[in-house]
Design a protein around this motif. Structure first.
Motif, short mmCIF file in Angstrom:
data_model
loop_
_atom_site.label_atom_id
_atom_site.label_comp_id
_atom_site.label_asym_id
_atom_site.label_seq_id
_atom_site.Cartn_x
_atom_site.Cartn_y
_atom_site.Cartn_z
N LEU A 183 36.95 47.97 44.26
CA LEU A 183 37.30 48.43 42.91
C LEU A 183 36.07 49.00 42.23
CD1 LEU A 183 39.58 48.61 40.82
CD2 LEU A 183 38.70 46.47 39.85
N ARG A 184 36.13 50.27 41.89
CA ARG A 184 35.01 50.94 41.23
C ARG A 184 35.17 50.82 39.73
NH1 ARG A 184 32.86 56.08 44.67
NH2 ARG A 184 31.27 55.92 43.06
N MET A 185 34.24 50.11 39.10
CA MET A 185 34.24 49.97 37.65
C MET A 185 33.73 51.25 37.01
SD MET A 185 35.31 47.03 36.56
CE MET A 185 35.88 45.51 37.32
N ARG A 186 34.36 51.63 35.91
CA ARG A 186 33.95 52.83 35.18
C ARG A 186 34.47 52.73 33.75
NH1 ARG A 186 38.16 54.50 38.57
NH2 ARG A 186 40.02 55.17 37.43
N GLY A 187 33.95 53.58 32.90
CA GLY A 187 34.42 53.63 31.51
C GLY A 187 34.26 52.28 30.82
N ARG A 188 35.32 51.85 30.13
CA ARG A 188 35.31 50.57 29.42
C ARG A 188 35.98 49.46 30.22
NH1 ARG A 188 37.93 49.74 24.73
NH2 ARG A 188 39.55 51.30 25.11
N MET A 189 36.16 49.67 31.51
CA MET A 189 36.83 48.66 32.32
C MET A 189 36.11 47.32 32.26
SD MET A 189 37.90 50.75 35.78
CE MET A 189 38.23 49.22 36.67
N ARG A 190 36.90 46.27 32.25
CA ARG A 190 36.39 44.90 32.32
C ARG A 190 37.02 44.22 33.52
NH1 ARG A 190 34.65 41.98 28.12
NH2 ARG A 190 34.07 40.61 29.86
N GLY A 191 36.34 43.23 34.04
CA GLY A 191 36.89 42.46 35.14
C GLY A 191 36.23 41.10 35.22
N SER A 192 36.98 40.10 35.65
CA SER A 192 36.40 38.78 35.84
C SER A 192 37.30 37.94 36.74
CB SER A 192 36.18 38.06 34.50
OG SER A 192 35.31 36.95 34.68
N LEU A 193 36.79 36.78 37.08
CA LEU A 193 37.45 35.84 37.97
C LEU A 193 36.78 34.49 37.81
CD1 LEU A 193 36.28 36.63 41.63
CD2 LEU A 193 34.96 37.04 39.57
N SER A 194 37.30 33.49 38.48
CA SER A 194 36.64 32.19 38.50
C SER A 194 35.43 32.30 39.42
CB SER A 194 37.61 31.10 38.99
OG SER A 194 36.94 29.87 39.13
N GLY A 195 34.25 32.47 38.82
CA GLY A 195 33.08 32.81 39.62
C GLY A 195 32.46 31.64 40.34
N THR A 196 31.99 30.66 39.61
CA THR A 196 31.23 29.57 40.22
C THR A 196 32.15 28.47 40.77
OG1 THR A 196 29.50 30.04 38.61
CG2 THR A 196 29.27 28.03 39.89
N LEU A 197 33.19 28.13 40.02
CA LEU A 197 34.15 27.15 40.53
C LEU A 197 35.01 27.74 41.63
CD1 LEU A 197 35.15 24.23 40.14
CD2 LEU A 197 36.84 25.12 38.51
N ALA A 198 35.27 29.04 41.56
CA ALA A 198 36.08 29.75 42.56
C ALA A 198 37.39 29.03 42.83
CB ALA A 198 35.28 29.94 43.86
N THR A 199 38.06 28.64 41.76
CA THR A 199 39.32 27.93 41.91
C THR A 199 40.47 28.91 42.10
OG1 THR A 199 40.86 26.40 40.84
CG2 THR A 199 39.65 27.88 39.40
N MET A 200 41.43 28.51 42.91
CA MET A 200 42.67 29.28 43.01
C MET A 200 43.49 29.08 41.74
SD MET A 200 43.84 28.63 46.97
CE MET A 200 45.41 29.47 46.76
N GLY A 201 44.31 30.08 41.45
CA GLY A 201 45.28 29.94 40.38
C GLY A 201 44.86 30.46 39.03
N ALA A 202 43.68 31.05 38.92
CA ALA A 202 43.21 31.51 37.61
C ALA A 202 43.64 32.94 37.29
CB ALA A 202 41.69 31.40 37.52
N GLY A 203 44.03 33.73 38.29
CA GLY A 203 44.24 35.15 38.10
C GLY A 203 45.30 35.50 37.07
N VAL A 204 46.49 34.90 37.18
CA VAL A 204 47.57 35.24 36.25
C VAL A 204 47.31 34.69 34.84
CG1 VAL A 204 50.05 35.06 35.78
CG2 VAL A 204 49.25 35.48 38.12
N PRO A 205 46.95 33.41 34.66
CA PRO A 205 46.64 32.96 33.29
C PRO A 205 45.44 33.67 32.67
CG PRO A 205 46.15 31.23 34.89
CD PRO A 205 46.92 32.29 35.61
N TYR A 206 44.44 34.04 33.47
CA TYR A 206 43.36 34.89 32.95
C TYR A 206 43.94 36.19 32.37
CZ TYR A 206 38.85 32.89 34.60
OH TYR A 206 37.71 32.14 34.78
N ALA A 207 44.89 36.78 33.09
CA ALA A 207 45.48 38.03 32.64
C ALA A 207 46.23 37.84 31.31
CB ALA A 207 46.42 38.58 33.71
#
Length: 595
Positions: free
Chosen positions: A400-424
């Motif tokens: 995924l190429r970031m550009r413009g005002r795009m933002r992105g994140s994830l569970s970085g250090t804990l790396a837990t499953m299940g965060a993607g949809v509630p993060y959204a």
């Protein structure tokens, strides 16, 4: 009619600018729920599970820059918050948790749903944890929780027993053993290191001939300054995963993500540099940084506890990234020899060509790399992307190429499953006028993502731009762990633990009132993304992809490849296809004439 403690609690949240609280009801917070019913703001956002409420609060905080707030009942509700709060703690995110407790008269009596909440939250809310036992405590407790969450970038927790919630509120007085509190505000301070420290850092950077910069989420407010330092020193810039959205990937000297999920260009940048500048990152895997002793290093971080934590840095600058870099830039000498920069840019360009070729390699039915490649070609410049934990995270990190005002994140250090949809969901409440995309593996989707589709259905009318795309990487396999078993443990795939039951996720989404699109062939992907990204409401993309396209790191060692081969020879199901797909993908790095 007298104001209750619960009503005053919501009033104080309003004064702190809180617009919504993510939570789930229970009798331990009945007083607070009743207060929500009588108040216009903050709004109560009902998740399907308290853990999801905490994740949504984390997502909201990450994308808004303001504290996320979640609420849960006593006992099991409080316990369920923990995973999301640990996600906030490990990724340094401000979240305030409000938790109910049994009546004070029942405490210590082994009462129903009585849990020692002080002990339970002692670690995760170590920066600030308190229990409100009389009305006069309330304003100070709330204010300290918010100020601490903001200044320490950490989760905090307030426990309010059920009977206290329903008491008449009395403000603290000017008397012995009562503590007043100032009005809510936004803590602000600019920390810049001393001049001699800046001079020492400049000496290190000016002496370097091959400078590398590693940025994390702490550099988010200093993108312009990082670019200026990179131009002055001729440096290449690699990004920790939490800092993926800090700089555009269209900048020729940005080498992309670093680490096991990173790019070949970032690996080479760290392997060959003689000087390293770390800005706002606590990237944990030191084996992906330069060899100890190879590079002189400078680190900039607002938290002095992180200084020198991952690499033997020579100069540590404790300060805000933007002001610190602005003070440092005049001390830097412009580099005239651009050979190192040219080498970095060539490596980065070759990497993007490589992953495009890898994404177009045939697979059965769809190459998972192509899912993100096709998204990257189409995603709006103001989109927000959330990624879950699993093999799909590799493709988010690399393609995924970031550009413009795009933002992105994830569970970085804990790396837990299940965060993607509630993060959204949290991202949509933070920015209801921007499109959001969640990239989620089918394991995480089965774990809890499916239930949160109901939350999306329920609240979509509150978002000015209702576009929220959940893309499911449907391969019926817990793929990242399968690969780890093969490559790190030399073990074959264990079907009983790794294979997932088959689900039609698009049909489930349609059953929940959303649009669902099934994708079963690579030539359907582009149109599916176009349809989803221009829809008038939330969409779920159910893409059946090949589980045997291994996320082999671009810098895979001989031992890792050897272990994978041995695992296949021990009887791993689909062994031959795994080997073939891995070789086909890896071979794209060595196409003649392509660097």
């Amino acid at each position: 009619m007298a104001e209750t403690v619960a009503a005053r609690l919501l009033g104080r949240l309003r004064e702190w600018g809180v617009e919504q609280v993510f939570g789930y009801p229970g009798d331990g917070i009945n007083g607070i729920i009743a207060a929500f019913g009588a108040a216009d703001e903050p709004r109560f956002v009902q998740s399907r599970h308290e853990e999801m409420a905490a994740f949504a609060a984390v997502g909201y905080a990450k994308f808004s820059g303001r504290p996320g707030v979640c609420v849960a009942t006593s006992g099991p509700g409080a316990i369920h918050l923990l995973n999301g709060l640990y996600d906030a703690k490990l990724d340094h995110v401000p979240v305030v948790a409000i938790v109910g407790q049994t009546d004070r008269a029942a405490m210590g009596g082994h009462y129903q749903q009585e849990v020692d909440l002080q002990a339970l939250f002692k670690d995760v809310a170590s920066e600030y944890l308190t229990e409100v036992n009389v009305p006069e405590q309330l304003p100070n407790a709330v204010d300290r929780a918010f100020r601490t969450a903001l200044t320490r970038r950490a989760p905090t927790a307030i426990i309010v027993p059920a009977d206290v919630q329903e008491l008449d509120y009395h403000a603290p007085g000017h008397v012995f053993r009562q503590v007043p509190s100032g009005p809510p505000d936004t803590p602000s301070s600019v920390v810049v290191p001393a001049a001699d420290q800046l001079a020492a850092a400049a000496e290190v950077l000016n002496a370097g001939e091959k400078v590398a910069i590693l940025i994390g989420q702490g550099a988010r407010g200093a993108a312009g300054e990082v670019m200026q330092v990179a131009e002055t020193t001729g440096a290449g810039v690699a990004k920790a995963l939490l800092g993926k959205d800090v700089l555009s990937d269209d900048l020729p000297y940005v080498t992309g993500s670093i680490g096991l999920l990173g790019t070949r260009a970032s690996y080479e940048l760290m392997r060959d540099c003689d000087t390293l500048l770390i800005v706002g990152s606590s990237f944990p895997y030191s084996q992906f940084l330069p060899e100890f002793g190879q590079a002189r290093a400078v680190q900039i971080d607002l938290d002095g506890r992180m200084a020198g934590l991952r690499y033997p840095t020579e100069v540590n600058l404790v300060g805000d990234a933007g002001p610190t870099l602005r003070a440092l830039i005049p001390l830097l000498r412009p580099v005239t020899d651009r050979s190192w920069r040219s080498r970095v840019e060539a490596s980065a360009a070759a990497w993007w060509e490589t992953v495009e070729r890898q994404a177009m390699v045939d697979a059965k039915p769809v190459n998972p790399m192509r899912i993100v490649h096709e998204l990257s070609l189409r995603i709006p410049d103001d989109a927000i992307v959330t990624a879950d934990s699993g093999s799909s995270t590799n493709w988010y990190a690399r393609l995924l190429r970031m550009r413009g005002r795009m933002r992105g994140s994830l569970s970085g250090t804990l790396a837990t499953m299940g965060a993607g949809v509630p993060y959204a969901i949290g991202a949509k409440f933070a920015h209801p006028d921007r499109p959001v995309v969640a990239l989620v593996g089918d394991g995480a989707m089965q774990m809890n993502g499916l239930a949160e589709l109901l939350t999306i259905t329920r609240y979509q009318d509150r978002w000015a731009d209702r576009r929220l795309v959940v893309c499911v990487f449907h391969n019926n396999d817990l793929n990242q762990v399968t690969w780890e078993l093969r490559a790190l443990g030399g073990a074959p795939k264990f079907e009983e633990s790794q294979t997932l039951p088959d689900v039609d996720y698009a049909a489930a989404a349609r059953g929940f009132g959303l649009e669902g699109i099934n994708v079963g062939a690579p030539d359907q992907l582009g149109d599916a993304w176009d349809r989803a990204l221009t829809a008038g409401g939330p969409v779920l993309l159910d893409v059946r992809c090949d589980p045997e396209v291994p996320p082999i790191p671009p810098h895979a060692t001989f031992d890792q490849l050897k272990e994978t081969t041995e695992a296949l020879l021990k009887g791993d199901p689909n062994a031959w296809r795994v080997l073939v797909q891995g070789v086909k993908a890896k071979a794209q790095e060595f196409v003649p004439g392509r660097g």
